[in-house]
Scaffold this motif. Structure first.
Motif, short mmCIF file in Angstrom:
data_model
loop_
_atom_site.label_atom_id
_atom_site.label_comp_id
_atom_site.label_asym_id
_atom_site.label_seq_id
_atom_site.Cartn_x
_atom_site.Cartn_y
_atom_site.Cartn_z
N HIS A 41 30.34 36.11 28.41
CA HIS A 41 30.68 36.85 29.62
C HIS A 41 30.97 35.89 30.78
O HIS A 41 31.96 36.06 31.51
N ILE A 42 30.15 34.89 30.94
CA ILE A 42 30.36 33.91 32.01
C ILE A 42 31.66 33.16 31.80
O ILE A 42 32.44 32.96 32.74
N ASP A 43 31.93 32.75 30.57
CA ASP A 43 33.19 32.05 30.27
C ASP A 43 34.39 32.93 30.61
O ASP A 43 35.36 32.46 31.21
N GLU A 44 34.34 34.21 30.24
CA GLU A 44 35.43 35.12 30.55
C GLU A 44 35.60 35.27 32.06
O GLU A 44 36.71 35.26 32.57
N PHE A 45 34.50 35.39 32.77
CA PHE A 45 34.55 35.56 34.21
C PHE A 45 35.16 34.34 34.89
O PHE A 45 36.05 34.46 35.74
N VAL A 46 34.71 33.16 34.51
CA VAL A 46 35.19 31.93 35.13
C VAL A 46 36.67 31.71 34.85
O VAL A 46 37.42 31.26 35.72
N ASN A 47 37.12 32.07 33.66
CA ASN A 47 38.50 31.80 33.26
C ASN A 47 39.47 32.94 33.58
O ASN A 47 40.66 32.81 33.34
N ALA A 48 38.99 34.04 34.13
CA ALA A 48 39.87 35.17 34.46
C ALA A 48 40.67 34.86 35.72
O ALA A 48 40.20 34.18 36.62
N SER A 49 41.88 35.41 35.76
CA SER A 49 42.72 35.25 36.95
C SER A 49 42.26 36.21 38.04
O SER A 49 41.51 37.15 37.80
N MET A 50 42.74 35.98 39.24
CA MET A 50 42.40 36.86 40.36
C MET A 50 42.89 38.28 40.08
O MET A 50 42.22 39.25 40.42
N GLU A 51 44.04 38.40 39.45
CA GLU A 51 44.58 39.73 39.12
C GLU A 51 43.67 40.45 38.13
O GLU A 51 43.44 41.66 38.25
N GLU A 52 43.14 39.74 37.17
CA GLU A 52 42.21 40.34 36.22
C GLU A 52 40.93 40.80 36.92
O GLU A 52 40.43 41.89 36.66
N HIS A 53 40.41 39.98 37.81
CA HIS A 53 39.22 40.37 38.57
C HIS A 53 39.49 41.62 39.41
O HIS A 53 38.68 42.54 39.46
N LYS A 54 40.63 41.64 40.07
CA LYS A 54 41.01 42.76 40.93
C LYS A 54 41.10 44.06 40.13
O LYS A 54 40.56 45.09 40.52
N THR A 55 41.78 44.01 38.99
CA THR A 55 41.96 45.20 38.16
C THR A 55 40.62 45.69 37.62
O THR A 55 40.33 46.90 37.65
N CYS A 56 39.78 44.79 37.16
CA CYS A 56 38.48 45.18 36.63
C CYS A 56 37.61 45.78 37.73
O CYS A 56 36.93 46.80 37.51
N PHE A 57 37.65 45.20 38.90
CA PHE A 57 36.89 45.73 40.03
C PHE A 57 37.36 47.14 40.39
O PHE A 57 36.54 48.05 40.60
N GLN A 58 38.68 47.35 40.40
CA GLN A 58 39.21 48.68 40.71
C GLN A 58 38.79 49.71 39.66
O GLN A 58 38.43 50.84 39.99
N LYS A 59 38.82 49.31 38.37
CA LYS A 59 38.37 50.22 37.31
C LYS A 59 36.90 50.58 37.48
O LYS A 59 36.50 51.73 37.30
N THR A 60 36.08 49.59 37.83
CA THR A 60 34.66 49.82 38.01
C THR A 60 34.41 50.79 39.17
O THR A 60 33.60 51.72 39.05
N ILE A 61 35.11 50.60 40.26
CA ILE A 61 34.96 51.49 41.43
C ILE A 61 35.38 52.91 41.06
O ILE A 61 34.70 53.87 41.44
N LYS A 62 36.45 53.06 40.30
CA LYS A 62 36.90 54.40 39.88
C LYS A 62 35.83 55.07 39.00
O LYS A 62 35.60 56.26 39.12
N LYS A 63 35.21 54.31 38.10
CA LYS A 63 34.18 54.87 37.23
C LYS A 63 32.98 55.33 38.05
O LYS A 63 32.38 56.36 37.78
N VAL A 64 32.58 54.54 39.03
CA VAL A 64 31.42 54.87 39.87
C VAL A 64 31.73 56.06 40.76
O VAL A 64 30.86 56.91 41.00
N GLY A 65 32.97 56.16 41.22
CA GLY A 65 33.35 57.23 42.15
C GLY A 65 33.48 58.59 41.51
O GLY A 65 33.40 59.61 42.19
N CYS A 66 33.62 58.67 40.22
CA CYS A 66 33.83 59.96 39.55
C CYS A 66 32.56 60.67 39.21
O CYS A 66 31.54 60.23 39.01
#
Length: 66
Positions: A41-66
């Protein structure tokens, strides 16, 4: 200050979206120990692009908001 282009910036926008959409965390190996999973998980996080982080964060917020 110089900026370096990451490999994802050279891809067409559809490829960036596809790669970013698949970026949210999924366990790679069901038989992995807790520490192996955390390490992956740490390796994936460190090597992810900013776009990947942004998309994952948006998905997480949508899941929490529903």
């Amino acid at each position: 200050m110089t900026t370096e282009n990451s490999p994802i910036e050279k891809l067409p926008s559809s490829a960036v979206q596809t790669q970013a959409m698949a970026s949210c965390r999924k366990k790679k190996n069901e038989e992995a120990t807790f520490l192996q999973d955390v390490r992956d998980h740490i390796d994936e996080f460190v090597n992810a692009s900013m776009e990947e982080h942004k998309t994952c964060f948006q998905k997480t917020i949508k899941k929490v908001g529903c």
